[in-house]
Design an enzyme around this catalytic site. Sequence first.
Site, PDB file in Angstrom:
ATOM      1  CG  PHE A 109      56.981  12.103  73.286  1.00 28.42           C
ATOM      2  CD1 PHE A 109      56.161  11.675  74.042  1.00 28.42           C
ATOM      3  CD2 PHE A 109      57.311  13.427  73.041  1.00 28.42           C
ATOM      4  CE1 PHE A 109      55.001  12.476  74.418  1.00 28.42           C
ATOM      5  CE2 PHE A 109      56.182  14.372  73.590  1.00 28.42           C
ATOM      6  CZ  PHE A 109      55.043  13.478  74.263  1.00 28.42           C
ATOM      7  CG  ASN A 112      57.870  11.132  83.800  1.00 25.52           C
ATOM      8  OD1 ASN A 112      57.428   9.866  83.749  1.00 25.52           O
ATOM      9  ND2 ASN A 112      57.313  11.984  83.417  1.00 25.52           N
ATOM     10  NE  ARG A 144      56.530  13.112  86.815  1.00 24.72           N
ATOM     11  CZ  ARG A 144      55.497  13.780  86.337  1.00 24.72           C
ATOM     12  NH1 ARG A 144      55.656  15.337  86.403  1.00 24.72           N
ATOM     13  NH2 ARG A 144      54.398  13.249  85.971  1.00 24.72           N
ATOM     14  CE  LYS A 161      54.657   7.827  83.809  1.00 21.30           C
ATOM     15  NZ  LYS A 161      55.151   8.818  82.781  1.00 21.30           N
ATOM     16  CG  HIS A 174      50.106   9.871  84.652  1.00 19.46           C
ATOM     17  ND1 HIS A 174      50.397  10.683  83.517  1.00 19.46           N
ATOM     18  CD2 HIS A 174      48.877   9.785  84.930  1.00 19.46           C
ATOM     19  CE1 HIS A 174      49.120  11.366  83.182  1.00 19.46           C
ATOM     20  NE2 HIS A 174      48.196  10.819  83.900  1.00 19.46           N
TER      21      HIS A 174
END
Length: 212
Positions: free
Chosen positions: A66, A124, A114, A20, A127
Amino acid sequence: MELSMPPPQIYVEKTLAIIKPDIVDKEEEIQDIILRSGFTIVQRRKLHLSPEHCSNFYVEQYGKMFFPNLTAYMSSGPLVAMILARLKAISYWKELLGPSNSLVAKETHPDSLRAIYGTDELRNALHGSNDFAAAEREMRFMFPAVIVEPIPVGQAAKDYLNVHVMPTLLKGLAELCKQKPADPFIWLADWLLKNNPNKPKLCHHPVAEEPY
């Protein structure tokens, strides 16, 4: 009478992994962990998704509180998408990732990715596809030209050929008839190489992809 047993078949599974935006600078060390964990990185691309693309990718989360923060986070900078392969790739990658909430991961799975790279429940770090159906959909989303095993057969194979192969092949055959080259096989092979719709090319696209 002795029964002949069929040879064992080993299925190599694939899953989607995403590094990410907030930890893209850790890509090299994360890839090293991935390779040392027995995975093969089949494909990899670095790209910057728009909020709209993020909304489409996380469509199953639409409507949750969220969701706006998730799409804003995932579109905040470049990310790295990878197709990982190994036996039981989906479950092993999920195990390596740890719980989706990084705060929980730090408590219960301190050695997970994570726990090491994540910040909180939203940020986090990485993915992983949840199951086979999700992996297939997500791999196709990030890598539109990818062929996901099992390779299509029957009507599915015909549909794939009609959409992705026949249009280009028919154009090539039509041009072959016009040109009438001395060696039609070599000419057609060269034409297909030059006119391959999946070859790398520069284009202006809402998904901004960076070089490898």
